[in-house]
Write an enzyme that holds these catalytic residues in place. Structure first.
Site, PDB file in Angstrom:
ATOM      1  N   TRP A 170     -64.985  13.970  53.566  1.00  0.00           N
ATOM      2  CA  TRP A 170     -65.959  13.067  52.972  1.00  0.00           C
ATOM      3  C   TRP A 170     -66.571  12.209  54.058  1.00  0.00           C
ATOM      4  O   TRP A 170     -65.850  11.743  54.942  1.00  0.00           O
ATOM      5  CB  TRP A 170     -65.308  12.172  51.922  1.00  0.00           C
ATOM      6  N   GLU A 190     -79.501  -9.303  19.744  1.00  0.00           N
ATOM      7  CA  GLU A 190     -79.706 -10.522  18.967  1.00  0.00           C
ATOM      8  C   GLU A 190     -78.945 -10.470  17.650  1.00  0.00           C
ATOM      9  O   GLU A 190     -78.341 -11.469  17.223  1.00  0.00           O
ATOM     10  CB  GLU A 190     -81.199 -10.730  18.689  1.00  0.00           C
ATOM     11  N   CYS A 223     -87.716  -7.939  19.536  1.00  0.00           N
ATOM     12  CA  CYS A 223     -88.688  -7.012  18.954  1.00  0.00           C
ATOM     13  C   CYS A 223     -89.190  -7.543  17.621  1.00  0.00           C
ATOM     14  O   CYS A 223     -88.487  -8.251  16.904  1.00  0.00           O
ATOM     15  CB  CYS A 223     -88.081  -5.626  18.798  1.00  0.00           C
ATOM     16  N   CYS A 232     -85.897  -7.857  15.234  1.00  0.00           N
ATOM     17  CA  CYS A 232     -84.966  -8.943  15.582  1.00  0.00           C
ATOM     18  C   CYS A 232     -85.578 -10.314  15.318  1.00  0.00           C
ATOM     19  O   CYS A 232     -84.856 -11.279  15.063  1.00  0.00           O
ATOM     20  CB  CYS A 232     -84.557  -8.823  17.048  1.00  0.00           C
ATOM     21  N   THR A 292     -77.054  22.098  47.205  1.00  0.00           N
ATOM     22  CA  THR A 292     -75.927  21.172  47.030  1.00  0.00           C
ATOM     23  C   THR A 292     -74.875  21.791  46.125  1.00  0.00           C
ATOM     24  O   THR A 292     -73.665  21.661  46.370  1.00  0.00           O
ATOM     25  CB  THR A 292     -76.425  19.837  46.442  1.00  0.00           C
ATOM     26  N   ASP A 301     -71.295  22.387  47.771  1.00  0.00           N
ATOM     27  CA  ASP A 301     -70.249  21.431  47.370  1.00  0.00           C
ATOM     28  C   ASP A 301     -69.624  21.717  46.008  1.00  0.00           C
ATOM     29  O   ASP A 301     -68.560  21.180  45.704  1.00  0.00           O
ATOM     30  CB  ASP A 301     -70.822  20.005  47.348  1.00  0.00           C
ATOM     31  N   HIS A 313     -79.229  -4.356  17.665  1.00  0.00           N
ATOM     32  CA  HIS A 313     -79.691  -4.919  18.927  1.00  0.00           C
ATOM     33  C   HIS A 313     -78.854  -6.142  19.277  1.00  0.00           C
ATOM     34  O   HIS A 313     -78.117  -6.681  18.452  1.00  0.00           O
ATOM     35  CB  HIS A 313     -81.166  -5.292  18.823  1.00  0.00           C
ATOM     36  N   LEU A 317     -70.826  16.249  39.176  1.00  0.00           N
ATOM     37  CA  LEU A 317     -71.972  15.419  38.795  1.00  0.00           C
ATOM     38  C   LEU A 317     -71.721  14.630  37.517  1.00  0.00           C
ATOM     39  O   LEU A 317     -72.653  14.361  36.753  1.00  0.00           O
ATOM     40  CB  LEU A 317     -73.245  16.271  38.649  1.00  0.00           C
TER      41      LEU A 317
END
Length: 360
Positions: free
Chosen positions: A164, A46, A69, A78, A190, A194, A44, A198
């Protein structure tokens, strides 16, 4: 704290379902350690900052964007690392909504003689972790609707041409949105119109994308071609089919290594609230919905959207048959319209990006 917030933003999209946290350790007015949350199962923020600070952490001040935490998960608490390092003072931007923490981390630090201060830059910290907050408190992902339209509210010409409407800078910003999001969702129309990828491609010029968003395609009757680009990109594709689709259609998607789920549908529309629950169960904390109009219309009608990001291009397309970004039933009266709050606007090289949160 400003530096800690900047560090937290670097973790967005790469550490889910954990929160994106930044931490800075200061000693005698100098930064001696800093860090941000690493991928799940790793250190984490910390701990990263304390390891960098080493012995200089004793008697120091820590600035951290989320309450440390105090429970054992895949990593030790932590709070214990902070106590053992001899930190004298901790500034916390916001309390962790996770019930396993939620004030207990701050209390543990105070019980060990560490001065604690809560609330500095709290609203900024909450915005960074808006998806984590919703997911932690409801089990549902935070949903952002994104669309680009002309000045007269069209997303394509009457012939269906849409590339576009927004400019390159706006599209680059969309890739940065995908980078910090767990899943990108579109409807089958879509994909048929197109054939989008993604994927996040904001690091394609030498950068490395460690994690691609899950690609979610809502397709009631299984019309998505198995040759679509969404199945040939890094990361995972997730097909959401209506119940009753022929078994061979679902098996065809599974044969190309796509994840498949079948959900109830009504009048050709899949129950998207149920879909969001399924995504939450998969530890998806954030979803970017990129269209089309039928999908966005359903989600607005059923109050499933939390935030809107719209790009408005300086174009007039015209045409009564040209598509608009949001379909569905819509509002019967203006007073029933969806209202946005906390609105921001930004120019993107001629386009204007407007963002805001759905009002209560």
């Amino acid at each position: 704290m400003e530096q800690a917030l900047s560090l937290a933003r670097l973790a967005l999209g790469q550490v889910s379902p954990n929160p994106a946290v930044g931490a800075v350790v200061v000693k005698d007015g100098e930064i001696v350690g800093q860090g941000y949350t690493q991928p799940p199962g790793s250190a984490h923020a910390e701990v990263v900052a304390l390891e960098q600070a080493g012995n200089a952490a004793r008697g120091s001040v820590m600035y951290v964007t989320l309450e440390p935490c105090c429970h054992h998960g895949r990593t030790p608490p932590c709070t214990r690392a902070i106590i053992d390092a001899g930190v004298a003072e901790v500034h916390v931007a916001m309390i962790d909504p996770d019930p396993r923490v939620s004030g207990k981390g701050e209390e543990e630090l105070r019980q060990h003689g560490i001065s604690t201060f809560v609330g500095e830059r709290e609203e900024e910290a909450k915005e960074i972790n808006e998806a984590y907050i919703k997911y932690t408190t409801t089990g549902m992902p935070f949903v952002t609707a994104k669309f680009a339209m002309s000045l007269d509210g069209k997303i394509a010409t009457r012939s269906g041409d849409s590339k576009w409407i927004s400019n390159q800078e706006s599209r680059r910003y969309v890739h940065s949105l995908r980078h910090i999001t767990d899943a990108v969702m579109v409807g089958v129309n879509t994909v048929l119109t197109d054939d989008p990828q993604l994927t996040c491609r904001c690091g394609e010029r030498g950068g490395v994308i460690r994690k691609q968003p899950l690609r979610v395609i809502v397709d009631t009757s299984g019309r998505t071609p198995v040759t679509a680009q969404v199945f040939n990109e890094p990361g995972r594709a997730f097909l959401v089919l209506g119940e009753g689709v022929k078994p061979e259609i679902a098996e065809g998607y599974k044969s190309i290594n796509a994840d498949v789920v079948e959900l109830p549908s009504d009048e050709g529309l899949i129950d998207l609230e149920q879909l969001l629950k399924v995504l939450g169960q998969r530890k998806i904390t954030s979803v970017l919905v990129e269209g089309g109009g039928t999908l966005l219309g359903y989600m607005f009608d059923h109050k499933l959207i939390d935030k809107v990001i719209a790009f408005v291009a300086p174009l007039i397309i015209g045409g009564s048959e040209a598509e608009t970004p949001v379909g569905g039933r819509g509002a019967e009266r203006i007073v029933d319209s969806v209202h946005l709050e906390r609105i921001t606007a930004m120019e993107c090289n001629g386009d204007v990006m407007v963002s805001g949160y759905i009002g209560g």
